[in-house]
Design a protein around this motif. Structure first.
Motif, PDB file in Angstrom:
ATOM      1  N   MET A  61       0.756  -1.091  -0.078  1.00 13.52           N
ATOM      2  CA  MET A  61       0.152   0.052  -0.103  1.00 13.52           C
ATOM      3  C   MET A  61       1.056   1.396  -0.069  1.00 13.52           C
ATOM      4  N   ASP A  62       0.544   2.048  -0.986  1.00 11.88           N
ATOM      5  CA  ASP A  62       1.325   3.231  -1.071  1.00 11.88           C
ATOM      6  C   ASP A  62       0.247   4.463  -0.743  1.00 11.88           C
ATOM      7  N   VAL A  63       0.301   4.928   0.405  1.00 12.11           N
ATOM      8  CA  VAL A  63      -0.684   5.976   0.979  1.00 12.11           C
ATOM      9  C   VAL A  63      -0.859   6.940   0.123  1.00 12.11           C
ATOM     10  N   GLY A  64       0.027   7.487  -0.553  1.00 12.21           N
ATOM     11  CA  GLY A  64       0.323   8.677  -1.447  1.00 12.21           C
ATOM     12  C   GLY A  64      -0.751   8.200  -2.883  1.00 12.21           C
ATOM     13  N   ASN A  65      -0.973   6.901  -2.904  1.00  9.97           N
ATOM     14  CA  ASN A  65      -1.726   6.611  -4.503  1.00  9.97           C
ATOM     15  C   ASN A  65      -3.263   6.072  -3.989  1.00  9.97           C
ATOM     16  N   GLU A  66      -4.189   6.851  -4.507  1.00  4.80           N
ATOM     17  CA  GLU A  66      -5.515   6.504  -4.036  1.00  4.80           C
ATOM     18  C   GLU A  66      -6.005   5.081  -4.548  1.00  4.80           C
ATOM     19  N   GLU A  67      -5.585   4.648  -5.766  1.00  6.08           N
ATOM     20  CA  GLU A  67      -5.750   3.400  -6.420  1.00  6.08           C
ATOM     21  C   GLU A  67      -5.192   2.156  -5.421  1.00  6.08           C
ATOM     22  N   SER A  68      -3.882   2.614  -4.886  1.00  4.15           N
ATOM     23  CA  SER A  68      -3.346   1.541  -4.234  1.00  4.15           C
ATOM     24  C   SER A  68      -4.022   1.263  -2.757  1.00  4.15           C
ATOM     25  N   ASN A  69      -4.477   2.742  -2.144  1.00  4.25           N
ATOM     26  CA  ASN A  69      -5.442   2.342  -1.050  1.00  4.25           C
ATOM     27  C   ASN A  69      -6.628   1.540  -1.189  1.00  4.25           C
ATOM     28  N   ARG A  70      -7.240   1.993  -2.388  1.00  2.00           N
ATOM     29  CA  ARG A  70      -8.487   1.215  -2.769  1.00  2.00           C
ATOM     30  C   ARG A  70      -8.133  -0.270  -2.686  1.00  2.00           C
ATOM     31  N   GLN A  71      -7.359  -0.488  -3.708  1.00  2.00           N
ATOM     32  CA  GLN A  71      -6.876  -2.088  -3.695  1.00  2.00           C
ATOM     33  C   GLN A  71      -6.547  -2.835  -2.327  1.00  2.00           C
ATOM     34  N   ASN A 115       1.739  13.076   4.234  1.00  2.00           N
ATOM     35  CA  ASN A 115       1.490  13.155   5.671  1.00  2.00           C
ATOM     36  C   ASN A 115       0.067  13.850   5.923  1.00  2.00           C
ATOM     37  N   PHE A 116      -0.549  14.483   5.107  1.00  2.00           N
ATOM     38  CA  PHE A 116      -1.989  14.897   4.900  1.00  2.00           C
ATOM     39  C   PHE A 116      -2.818  14.383   3.982  1.00  2.00           C
ATOM     40  N   PHE A 117      -2.534  14.458   2.845  1.00  2.00           N
ATOM     41  CA  PHE A 117      -3.484  13.613   1.825  1.00  2.00           C
ATOM     42  C   PHE A 117      -3.701  12.187   1.933  1.00  2.00           C
ATOM     43  N   GLY A 118      -2.392  11.549   2.249  1.00  2.00           N
ATOM     44  CA  GLY A 118      -2.304  10.210   2.307  1.00  2.00           C
ATOM     45  C   GLY A 118      -3.129   9.697   3.379  1.00  2.00           C
ATOM     46  N   VAL A 119      -3.080  10.447   4.257  1.00  2.00           N
ATOM     47  CA  VAL A 119      -3.782   9.925   5.617  1.00  2.00           C
ATOM     48  C   VAL A 119      -5.306  10.208   5.535  1.00  2.00           C
ATOM     49  N   TYR A 120      -5.513  11.274   4.774  1.00  2.00           N
ATOM     50  CA  TYR A 120      -7.090  11.644   4.373  1.00  2.00           C
ATOM     51  C   TYR A 120      -7.536  10.479   3.485  1.00  2.00           C
ATOM     52  N   HIS A 121      -6.828  10.097   2.500  1.00  2.00           N
ATOM     53  CA  HIS A 121      -7.404   9.183   1.429  1.00  2.00           C
ATOM     54  C   HIS A 121      -7.526   7.814   2.178  1.00  2.00           C
ATOM     55  N   VAL A 122      -6.654   7.406   3.082  1.00  2.00           N
ATOM     56  CA  VAL A 122      -6.476   6.087   3.601  1.00  2.00           C
ATOM     57  C   VAL A 122      -7.745   6.174   4.606  1.00  2.00           C
ATOM     58  N   ILE A 123      -8.023   7.092   5.366  1.00  2.00           N
ATOM     59  CA  ILE A 123      -9.252   7.225   6.093  1.00  2.00           C
ATOM     60  C   ILE A 123     -10.666   7.001   5.436  1.00  2.00           C
ATOM     61  N   ARG A 124     -10.525   7.739   4.423  1.00  2.00           N
ATOM     62  CA  ARG A 124     -11.920   7.744   3.495  1.00  2.00           C
ATOM     63  C   ARG A 124     -11.998   6.178   2.800  1.00  2.00           C
ATOM     64  N   THR A 125     -10.974   5.646   2.778  1.00  2.00           N
ATOM     65  CA  THR A 125     -11.208   4.381   1.981  1.00  2.00           C
ATOM     66  C   THR A 125     -11.371   3.231   3.133  1.00  2.00           C
ATOM     67  N   PHE A 126     -10.779   3.230   4.156  1.00  2.00           N
ATOM     68  CA  PHE A 126     -11.047   2.375   5.327  1.00  2.00           C
ATOM     69  C   PHE A 126     -12.247   2.553   6.272  1.00  2.00           C
ATOM     70  N   ILE A 127     -12.766   3.634   6.344  1.00  2.00           N
ATOM     71  CA  ILE A 127     -13.862   4.058   7.292  1.00  2.00           C
ATOM     72  C   ILE A 127     -15.080   2.971   6.999  1.00  2.00           C
ATOM     73  N   PRO A 128     -15.412   3.048   5.820  1.00  5.30           N
ATOM     74  CA  PRO A 128     -16.706   2.009   5.620  1.00  5.30           C
ATOM     75  C   PRO A 128     -16.633   0.746   6.346  1.00  5.30           C
ATOM     76  N   LEU A 129     -15.410   0.171   6.173  1.00  8.81           N
ATOM     77  CA  LEU A 129     -15.155  -1.138   6.864  1.00  8.81           C
ATOM     78  C   LEU A 129     -15.476  -1.032   8.614  1.00  8.81           C
ATOM     79  N   MET A 130     -15.376   0.063   8.996  1.00  6.04           N
ATOM     80  CA  MET A 130     -15.523   0.292  10.219  1.00  6.04           C
ATOM     81  C   MET A 130     -17.156   0.564  10.505  1.00  6.04           C
ATOM     82  N   GLN A 131     -17.460   1.413   9.658  1.00  7.98           N
ATOM     83  CA  GLN A 131     -18.703   1.814   9.709  1.00  7.98           C
ATOM     84  C   GLN A 131     -20.016   0.336   9.766  1.00  7.98           C
TER      85      GLN A 131
END
Length: 235
Positions: A61-71, A115-131
């Protein structure tokens, strides 16, 4: 062993604080997922922990890459069907001696991207699993450098701004999120890692221990707060 054990994911888990967090989570009974941008280093780090009979798996997982986060999220969902703890540890420190106005703007862009957008996208991607299960613990590894008072001192401008923004994001998400999902920021202190340098007074193990408790907090635990060594600190 029960298949209902909680699942925890750590970004930037192949070295330093991240590696220790994966190890400590596994020792605490979590199924720990070590993620790393570099597949070779990530596999190697996960294998080392597996050899100690720890339940650790690797996901690239490359946090700076949205597609990588999604996969990565698809993989975690297929493999475990849940995520209980998300530790946003991956980060960069790219500042040189230049001030915020004189530095190459690409330094600020790259720093914010991880440090910012990477974390933002990771949270957006994974929070549905928590919800999905109405439960989650998100821990953002920040820095005291991100405290507003630090902006009054020159130096490390890109890093400081990225952590200031990360702290703001922590508070915003805490205010928006529903259910037993808690998000907090933590300052691990000055740690002897590739980023912190060899003269830093704290070991990655000490830093990990100061962060880990936030993964275990109950429904009455803190939300949208900033901590160092278990104590609340000012934004």
């Amino acid at each position: 062993m029960s298949e209902n054990r909680k699942v925890a994911l750590v970004t930037g888990g192949n070295r330093g604080i991240g590696y220790e967090l994966v190890k400590q989570l596994a020792l605490s009974g979590f199924k720990a997922i070590l993620t790393s941008r570099d597949p070779e280093k990530g596999h190697e780090a996960a294998q080392k922990l597996k050899e100690s009979s720890l339940d650790v798996s690797f996901v690239q997982m490359d946090v700076g890459n949205e597609e990588s986060n999604r996969q990565a999220a698809i993989t975690v969902n297929e493999r475990y069907g849940r995520l209980d703890v998300l530790m946003n540890n991956a980060g960069v420190y790219l500042d040189g001696p230049e001030g915020i106005v004189t530095m190459d703007p690409s330094v600020l862009k790259q720093t914010m991207a991880t440090n910012f957008f990477g974390v933002y996208h990771v949270i957006r991607t994974f929070i549905p699993l928590m919800q999905k299960q109405g439960y989650g613990r998100v821990i953002n590894v920040s820095s005291e450098y991100g405290a507003l008072r630090e902006m009054a001192e020159p130096g490390a401008g890109a890093y400081k701004l990225s952590k200031l923004a990360l702290n703001g994001l922590t508070r915003l998400i805490a205010a928006e999120i529903n259910g037993d999902i808690k998000i907090n920021a933590v300052d691990p202190g000055w740690v002897s890692t590739d980023m912190g340098g060899l003269s830093a007074p704290r070991t990655p193990k000490q830093a990990a221990e100061s962060i880990l408790w936030l993964a275990m907090i109950g429904p009455d635990g803190p939300n949208g707060e900033f901590f160092r060594d278990g104590k609340r600190i000012e934004w």
